[in-house]
Design a protein around this motif. Structure first.
Motif, mmCIF file in Angstrom:
data_model
loop_
_atom_site.group_PDB
_atom_site.id
_atom_site.type_symbol
_atom_site.label_atom_id
_atom_site.label_comp_id
_atom_site.label_asym_id
_atom_site.label_seq_id
_atom_site.Cartn_x
_atom_site.Cartn_y
_atom_site.Cartn_z
ATOM 1 N N GLY A 72 35.539 55.321 29.784
ATOM 2 C CA GLY A 72 36.008 56.660 30.113
ATOM 3 C C GLY A 72 37.498 56.835 29.959
ATOM 4 O O GLY A 72 37.977 57.925 29.644
ATOM 5 N N GLY A 73 38.273 55.756 30.163
ATOM 6 C CA GLY A 73 39.719 55.863 30.014
ATOM 7 C C GLY A 73 40.211 55.594 28.625
ATOM 8 O O GLY A 73 41.395 55.768 28.339
ATOM 9 N N HIS A 103 44.615 54.593 25.325
ATOM 10 C CA HIS A 103 44.199 55.975 25.521
ATOM 11 C C HIS A 103 44.337 56.744 24.217
ATOM 12 O O HIS A 103 45.382 56.700 23.557
ATOM 13 C CB HIS A 103 45.041 56.662 26.605
ATOM 14 C CG HIS A 103 44.903 56.030 27.956
ATOM 15 N ND1 HIS A 103 43.885 56.366 28.825
ATOM 16 C CD2 HIS A 103 45.642 55.073 28.585
ATOM 17 C CE1 HIS A 103 44.013 55.648 29.935
ATOM 18 N NE2 HIS A 103 45.061 54.855 29.814
ATOM 19 N N THR A 122 42.203 62.098 32.066
ATOM 20 C CA THR A 122 42.094 61.182 33.193
ATOM 21 C C THR A 122 40.684 61.233 33.739
ATOM 22 O O THR A 122 39.990 62.254 33.636
ATOM 23 C CB THR A 122 43.091 61.550 34.307
ATOM 24 O OG1 THR A 122 42.827 62.884 34.737
ATOM 25 C CG2 THR A 122 44.531 61.434 33.808
ATOM 26 N N SER A 123 40.245 60.147 34.319
ATOM 27 C CA SER A 123 38.904 60.072 34.882
ATOM 28 C C SER A 123 38.884 59.028 35.966
ATOM 29 O O SER A 123 39.494 57.966 35.830
ATOM 30 C CB SER A 123 37.882 59.732 33.789
ATOM 31 O OG SER A 123 36.602 59.539 34.353
ATOM 32 N N ASP A 182 36.684 55.258 34.940
ATOM 33 C CA ASP A 182 37.283 54.780 33.694
ATOM 34 C C ASP A 182 36.816 53.385 33.317
ATOM 35 O O ASP A 182 37.335 52.802 32.362
ATOM 36 C CB ASP A 182 38.808 54.780 33.797
ATOM 37 C CG ASP A 182 39.324 53.920 34.938
ATOM 38 O OD1 ASP A 182 38.519 53.565 35.814
ATOM 39 O OD2 ASP A 182 40.523 53.598 34.951
ATOM 40 N N ARG A 235 31.444 57.305 29.415
ATOM 41 C CA ARG A 235 31.163 58.630 29.970
ATOM 42 C C ARG A 235 29.842 59.146 29.408
ATOM 43 O O ARG A 235 29.680 59.281 28.196
ATOM 44 C CB ARG A 235 32.298 59.592 29.647
ATOM 45 C CG ARG A 235 32.125 60.973 30.246
ATOM 46 C CD ARG A 235 33.317 61.840 29.989
ATOM 47 N NE ARG A 235 34.507 61.322 30.651
ATOM 48 C CZ ARG A 235 35.706 61.897 30.550
ATOM 49 N NH1 ARG A 235 35.860 62.977 29.820
ATOM 50 N NH2 ARG A 235 36.731 61.366 31.171
#
Length: 1012
Positions: free
Chosen positions: A252-253, A263, A269-270, A273, A277
């Protein structure tokens, strides 16, 4: 809790061993308490170095949000009556982080602290500090009344009239916790707020609209191939198929490379991470109203079907209710959906065929996207339509949105990727969902049975032979029998039990009389509620109490009147809060905190675990003629247990669930297990273990993300098998680096384990009871964590005998001493002059160290420092994992495996048991010989001065006298240099026979002559 009644309570119990300050060997002690500008004072105890007050004081807490920044200070003084002055006896300071509720408070004895460098203090002060909200308690200051008022009214936008347009409008509930940040999408940058919107303009409410092609682009990219890493040295390397594999997944990140996240979008942002996702279509079915009557009886039995393509979720049905409330959530995995329409159908339950009531249809491309911290989507009323598309009577309240696994509704939702091949009942659906469990806080109960008096047996012609049976739940213990010649008995024995909060069971003590072999009669019984038992956090003395014994049967009333005194028993009972209740193997402990909450320290870090997926799982059952598995994962660390959702009929499941724990000690272990759900088939099936992974936190670098594919290795009666691989991401984040380093100087277990330690037998018994209690509590949860899971995760069988484990431990010990053996072999080569140049250099170095002995310790530590720096280049970049070679599981004999998997007591045939017993005798005979040789060498050392051999002792005594004279005259450097050169002399000057000291030592007597 009402803020106006929040108070800090302080019970000043007493002090011990105070410093005398009155000039006569005593003190007139009193205590002053200071908190947040408030002050209280106890009474003065004259001429007492061990005063007891038992006084309670209460302070107002004006601002509870600042409680952690406030300190409570207790200062003890001695009152001087002649001069009306006072002398300082010591102080105790407590920070606000140690304050606990009244139910968790225990009496703690704090050592007195100095006020200055020249203060003379000693002793301890007993305090009980807690937070309470009782309105009846009064304090010197009034508390400010404060209460948060929440407006339960819903926004007006929820009360709009719905149009017949197929595109529905979605609204959000207000989020007062933080400001809502609007996201920019393809429909336009300027979007109105949801509370100000009007339903007549549905196109203006699309800032959460996500087209289908954009959702498809959000799917994670396939991860690159795994990189193989060796978790041990080359000497202990195992097959490549059993080794750890390092991966670089897209989480997720961002993408993880070398333990760091790269990134793609710096603004994204999550909180989740450490997992990929995943997007789900969430449907919350809240309730319905004014449903049309479908039955002849004038009622309706409604339930709801939520359908997306081939996936269908069903709510529970209600009988004869036109206004039902369900409040159930359904989640459909976005990557598995093949349809573009969502249908929510209301039906009437019938015996033969369910009747059609109405439906609501949604276009999935119009459903808004919600990612926390967005506010929850507001449910709305939708008019039902019949099969022709016409509006009918009845409305259904729904909320539909697209979210991720970070959504609050994820854990309680019905999931399409966990759905059964056939429609499952609500009971089956309950055992498929994910869950977070909190194991109960465990305590030790110590019962000291002292004596009993005025015992009245049923048979008065004989002296009773009585004993005490103590029972707590399923735990039963007995004292030794004692003959009561004076109608009283003395035992003075200790019992230890394990109990869990909340305290449900009573402690039952029964005095029984052994009237005949195998026949006992109850003399009296008493019940003690555990919530009335005193808690202690240290080893201070608990006051004993007398308890009346009740007769188990009805007796004559006249007899009771003639008996002046009732039977009673003298007990000392307490809840031990200074111990950590061991409910798992000590080698794999995940929590080392004591039971008493005031003794807990602040966390030093946070542990995050992302369970990504599993691949290559072995089928554990057969369904419709093919092998399959219904797997779920269980994680354990401390008192928190987690369970992922069950992935039904899937040998390569994707979990993508993330969990977090607080870390209080780095020397702890995280355990993750994979199981096959046995509750989906026939009743009585057990959950089958697939594999287990352990990760020790002290081996992890802080802040680094460890993404590895762990092989699931399990030992079967046929040998070690790989049951698949589990892909996980782990990160240990340090909150306070100084506190973490400070933990390395603290004892591993709480103080009471060293002050009053338990025996090995007591530890094994108490651990067994603790595991049973935890299994019983978690087994009552929904979905339950069954006993076989608790035992497998807690390693309850780690203490059982195994020939394989014995061999593994022996080779581990040999590897530990391999360095010493290598040094001895190197020194032997030096003494034999195998390499003359090296031997000469060693002679020179030895002569330098003899002449300059102050360089010995600096040289040793500098050498270890350089070795540590050199090994830093080759430090492991991965957590350790189970190794089949170290475990001696690669070439183990089948009979040894059969012996290891045998039950206790054994169930094998007598011939097989006799064969294994003979083999065990042969192994034990070798061990017995080694132990006897070690004992012989030690007894020969004792015989040097015992005069058992008078001639040998005389020779040794004369030698010691001459050696004392020589060493007194000769400098020590010369003696050490001559001894060293003599040991390293050239082989030309050596003899093949043993030396004189060795011959002398081997002739000394031992006690082998006294052995039978």
């Amino acid at each position: 809790m009402m803020m106006s009644n929040l108070k800090l309570g302080v019970d000043v119990i007493g002090a011990h061993n105070l410093f005398p300050k009155d000039g006569q060997g005593t003190s007139n002690a009193y205590v002053e308490l200071y908190f947040d500008g408030q002050k209280h004072r106890t009474t003065i105890k004259d001429r007492d170095l061990n005063p007891v007050w038992n006084e309670s004081f209460f302070f107002n807490i004006s601002d509870p949000s600042r409680l952690h920044y406030l300190n409570l200070e207790a200062q003890a003084y001695s009152h001087n009556r002649s001069s009306n002055g006072r002398s300082f006896l010591g102080k105790v300071s407590l920070s606000g982080t140690s304050f606990v509720p009244h139910s968790d408070a225990v009496v703690l004895h704090f050592p007195m602290e100095r006020r200055g460098i020249f203060s003379r203090v000693r002793g301890e002060l007993g305090l009980k500090v807690y937070i309470t909200d009782e309105a009846s308690l009064k304090s010197s200051a009034a508390a400010n009344d404060h209460q948060d008022n929440l407006d339960p009214a819903l926004p007006r936008a929820m009360k709009v009239e719905h149009r017949s347009d197929k595109r529905h409008v979605f609204y959000h509930l207000p989020n007062n916790a933080q400001e809502h940040q609007q996201q920019q999408h393809a429909q336009g940058p300027n979007q109105p707020s949801s509370s100000a919107a009007e339903p007549d303009h549905p196109n203006e409410h699309n800032h959460h609209y996500v087209p289908k092609h954009q959702v498809d682009e959000m799917r994670p990219q396939p991860a690159p191939p795994s990189k193989l890493v060796h978790a041990h040295s080359i000497a202990s390397a195992q097959p490549a198929d059993f080794a750890l594999k390092e991966t670089s997944p897209h989480l997720g990140g961002g993408r993880v490379v070398g333990g760091r996240v790269i990134h793609k979008d710096k603004t994204a942002t999550s909180t989740y991470d450490l997992v990929e996702r995943m997007y789900f279509l969430y449907v919350r079915v809240v309730k319905a109203r004014e449903l049309p009557i479908m039955d002849i009886t004038g009622s309706v039995d409604p339930f709801v079907e939520v359908k997306v393509g081939n996936y269908k979720g069903i709510t529970r049905h209600f009988e004869k209710r036109q206004h039902p409330e369900w409040n159930q959530v359904f989640a459909f995995a976005k990557e598995r959906m093949q349809a573009s329409m969502l249908e929510v159908v209301v039906k009437d339950k019938d015996l033969l065929k369910d009747d059609y009531v109405g439906f609501v249809r949604f276009d999935i491309n119009d459903v808004p996207l919600r990612v926390p911290p967005d506010s929850p989507l507001a449910p709305q009323w939708y008019r039902l339509e019949d099969k022709k598309g016409e509006k009918i009577k009845g409305e259904l309240m729904l909320a539909v949105w697209i979210g991720t696994q970070a959504d609050e509704a994820f854990s309680d939702a019905w999931h399409s990727d966990t759905a059964m091949p056939v429609d499952c009942t609500p009971a089956i659906a309950a055992v498929l969902r994910s869950k977070v469990y909190h194991a109960p806080r465990l305590w030790y109960v110590r019962v000291n049975v002292i004596e009993a008096q005025d015992l009245i047996p049923t048979d008065k012609t004989r002296f009773p032979d009585v004993y005490v049976k103590a029972q707590l739940g399923n735990q039963v213990m007995k004292t030794r029998p004692c003959q009561a010649r004076t109608l009283g008995a003395v035992w003075n024995e200790d019992f230890l039990f394990v109990v869990a909060e909340p305290f449900e069971d009573h402690l039952v003590l029964t005095v029984e009389d052994r009237v005949a072999p195998g026949k006992d009669e109850i003399v009296g019984r008493t019940y003690i509620p555990l919530n009335t038992v005193e808690k202690r956090a240290d080893d201070h003395m608990i006051h004993a109490r007398w308890y009346n014994l009740e007769r188990p049967v009805v007796v004559d009333v006249d007899q009771l009147k003639r008996e002046k005194f009732s039977m009673r028993i003298h007990l000392r009972v307490c809840l031990e809060g200074g111990y950590h209740v061991l409910d798992e193997s000590t080698h794999y402990s995940s929590d080392l905190r004591p039971s008493a909450r005031p003794l807990w320290r602040q966390p030093i870090g946070v542990l995050e675990l992302g369970i990504l997926n599993a691949v290559g799982l072995h089928p554990m059952k057969t369904r419709e003629g093919r092998g399959t598995s219904d797997t779920f994962c269980v994680g354990k660390y401390g008192q928190k247990w987690v369970r992922t959702r069950t992935m039904v009929d899937n040998l390569s499941p994707k979990y993508n669930e993330q969990y977090t724990w607080e870390v209080f000690d780095p020397a702890t272990v995280l355990t993750v297990g994979v199981f096959d759900n046995g509750q989906l088939g026939e009743k009585g099936n057990r959950d089958v273990k697939i594999g287990k992974i352990r990760i020790r936190l002290s081996t992890l670098e802080t802040g680094r993300i460890y993404t590895h594919s762990y092989p699931l290795l399990v030992l079967h009666p046929t040998g070690v098998k790989k049951m698949g691989e589990l892909h996980m991401a782990v990160r240990f984040t340090c909150i306070s680096f100084a506190n973490m380093l400070y933990q390395y100087s603290k004892p591993l277990l709480p103080k009471m384990h060293y002050v009053r330690p338990f025996s090995v037998m007591q530890q094994d018994m108490l651990r067994h009871q603790a595991v049973n209690i935890v299994a019983a509590r978690l087994g009552r949860a929904e979905p339950p964590l069954r006993k076989e899971i608790i035992e497998f995760m807690s390693d309850t069988d780690s203490h059982l005998w195994s020939m394989r484990k014995s061999k593994a431990n022996f080779f581990r010990m040999m590897k530990v001493f391999s360095g010493v053996i290598a040094v001895g072999k190197w020194f032997s080569d030096i003494c034999s002059w195998r390499n003359p140049i090296t031997t000469v250099l060693v002679h020179v170095l030895f002569l330098m160290l003899v002449c300059l002995p102050e360089l010995i310790l600096p040289t040793m530590f500098l050498y270890m420092f350089l070795i540590g720096l050199w090994n830093y280049r080759f430090r492991p970049r991965y957590p350790p994992h189970m190794n089949t070679k170290i475990s001696q599981a690669e070439a183990v004999h089948p009979d040894e495996l059969d012996e290891e998997f045998d039950t206790f007591p054994t169930t094998r045939s007598p011939d097989m048991v006799r064969l294994r017993y003979d083999r065990l005798r042969s192994v034990a005979g070798r061990i017995q010989t080694v132990i006897g040789d070690l004992a012989t060498q030690g007894e020969r050392f004792q015989a040097l001065l015992s005069w058992r051999d008078p001639r040998a002792t005389a020779i040794f005594v004369i030698f010691c006298f001459l050696a004392a004279i020589v060493f007194f005259i000769t400098p020590i450097q010369i003696v050490v240099a001559l001894a060293g050169f003599f040991m390293m002399r050239h082989p030309r000057f050596r003899h093949r026979l043993p030396s004189v000291p060795v011959n002398f030592f081997r002739r000394l007597p031992a006690r082998t002559d006294s052995m039978l």
